[in-house]
Design an enzyme around this catalytic site. Structure first.
Site, PDB file in Angstrom:
ATOM      1  N   LYS A  96       0.820  -1.219   0.000  1.00 10.15           N
ATOM      2  CA  LYS A  96       0.000   0.000   0.000  1.00 10.15           C
ATOM      3  C   LYS A  96       0.856   1.272   0.000  1.00 10.15           C
ATOM      4  CE  LYS A  96      -4.058  -2.133   0.293  1.00 10.15           C
ATOM      5  NZ  LYS A  96      -5.101  -2.059  -0.731  1.00 10.15           N
ATOM      6  N   GLU A 118      -9.714   5.791   3.061  1.00  5.99           N
ATOM      7  CA  GLU A 118     -10.526   4.742   3.669  1.00  5.99           C
ATOM      8  C   GLU A 118      -9.604   3.566   3.934  1.00  5.99           C
ATOM      9  OE1 GLU A 118     -10.245   5.061   0.349  1.00  5.99           O
ATOM     10  OE2 GLU A 118      -9.413   3.042   0.148  1.00  5.99           O
ATOM     11  N   SER A 385       1.855  -9.759  -0.688  1.00  7.98           N
ATOM     12  CA  SER A 385       1.505  -8.337  -0.621  1.00  7.98           C
ATOM     13  C   SER A 385       1.814  -7.672   0.718  1.00  7.98           C
ATOM     14  CB  SER A 385       0.021  -8.156  -0.947  1.00  7.98           C
ATOM     15  OG  SER A 385      -0.766  -8.987  -0.110  1.00  7.98           O
TER      16      SER A 385
END
Ligand SMILES: Cc1ncc(COP(=O)(O)O)c(C=O)c1O
Length: 403
Positions: A96, A118, A385
């Site tokens: 991210k 969010e 990830s």
């Protein structure tokens, strides 16, 4: 190795991937989206922007992340050889951060001082709070109350970093509701606020922009794999929530027709139970959060709540490019249950000494299933990830239930 932003994308000028994507938003947001699109196009055409982002990716986040050959996992599985792209080794613990660094630099260029985001699992929230602190910006993170409960460690991290976490009490109190609330807030604060979306979802240009910032995963992995193995992987596997780590990885391999791509959604309690987040397997096309894509919905078009043990996959929508890649047949989409993901967490811990995020464990479970069916000469590349520190409490509670 240099990290680079690519300019190539598949999207048309209306923000459509085939029949998916687009911009379905209130009139008040149209101006903001046009302004964002212009700023994004200007930025990615500017070498100074690339240089600033590249420096942060390398010096702050720690890129390039390594490619790890999973030798003991491969021996345990007894089929194709398995490799991991280690996004878990990024600063803040997941892919991210690639996207938030890109979007925050864009916000700075646009003169915006306030960031909103969010978050589901909290990883995008933590990444947003981190870059806000780094660049000296205000940050507000919308998070469903259920996710606030599940991801307390990440809530505390965001607060330590100086962000305000806003618990969202509507609907299922998860990512869908947090996203709706963030959009509502953006509509009324659009002049001074930049909305950092955490996945390849939302109205155009978000899916294209997030893909551009995440493609670094696939570009690095492709070059690293070629360097190590002198050929491309036969299979590439990534988990799909909104779909950003998967698109980031797949984008570099889409033109390599011999590389088979696999996206893994959350099957939760099982596809037949109705308690899952397998949007591409079980959903139908519809509009959610400003974009036309696959969506979990009932016969009246109402959104059905999604379920996954992993807060980052618990979303009833999916990025429009994935919908297009499903219909075009270029990517195979499959799903893995909560139980299978938990087994994969244990397996990767015991064989490789790596604790994966529950989201990433879905990709590991599918890769193991696939590798078992393949000969030793074949290779499977997994997008790992993120790391699982944030999920330890959830995993511990599930272990207690099993005993
Ligand atoms: C570690 C990790 N992997 C995957 C995801 C799913 O998001 P995406 O499908 O956009 O990669 C999340 C979302 O929070 C995450 O934290």
């Amino acid at each position: 190795m240099k990290t680079q932003l690519p300019l190539e994308t598949q999207v048309d000028q209306n923000g459509r991937y085939g029949r998916f994507g687009g911009r379905f938003v209130p009139e008040t947001l149209m101006y903001a989206l046009n302004e964002l699109e212009s700023a994004f196009r200007e930025a990615i055409a500017d070498p100074a922007f690339h240089e600033e982002l590249r420096t942060l990716l390398e010096e702050y986040s720690g890129r390039p992340t390594p490619l790890t050959y999973a030798q003991r996992l491969t021996e345990y599985v007894g089929g194709a050889r398995l490799f991991l792209k280690r996004e878990d080794l990024n600063h803040t613990g997941a892919h991210k951060i690639n996207n938030t660094l890109g979007q925050a630099l864009l916000a700075k260029r646009m003169g915006k001082k306030k960031l909103i985001a969010e978050t589901g699992a909290g990883q995008h929230g933590v990444a947003s709070a981190t870059v806000a602190a780094l660049l000296g910006m205000e940050c507000k993170v919308f998070m469903g109350e259920e996710d606030v409960r599940r991801q307390q460690l990440n809530v505390f991290r965001m607060e330590l970093l100086g962000a305000e976490v806003v618990p969202v009490r509507s609907g299922t109190r998860t990512l869908k509701d947090a996203t709706s609330e963030a959009i509502r807030h953006w509509v009324t604060h659009v002049e001074d606020t930049f909305y950092m979306i955490g996945s390849v979802v939302g109205p155009h240009p978000y899916p294209e922009m997030v893909r551009t910032f995440q493609r670094v995963i696939g570009d690095e992995a492709r070059a690293q794999f070629l360097y190590r193995e002198h050929r491309l992987p036969d299979h590439v596997v990534a988990c799909v929530g909104g779909g950003s780590n998967a698109i980031g990885m797949f984008a570099a391999f889409l033109a390599d027709r011999d590389v088979q791509l696999h996206g893994v959604e959350a099957a939760g309690h099982g596809l037949s139970t109705g308690r899952h987040a397998a949007t591409l397997s079980k959903g139908k096309p519809g509009v959610l959060h400003g974009s036309f894509s696959y969506l979990l919905q009932d016969e009246h078009g109402q959104v059905i709540p999604a379920h996954s043990i992993s807060a980052g996959l618990d979303y009833p929508g999916v990025g429009p490019e994935h919908a297009h890649l499903k219909e075009s047949g270029r990517v195979r989409y499959t799903s893995v249950t909560d139980e299978e993901a938990l087994d994969a967490v244990r397996l990767l811990c015991r064989t490789e000494g790596i604790l994966p995020a529950l989201e990433s464990a879905h990709a590991v479970a599918e890769a193991v299933r696939l590798a078992r069916t393949l000969p030793r000469e074949q290779t499977v590349l997994i997008c790992l990830s993120g790391r699982g520190d944030k999920d330890v409490e959830t995993i511990r509670a599930e272990e207690a239930k099993r005993r």
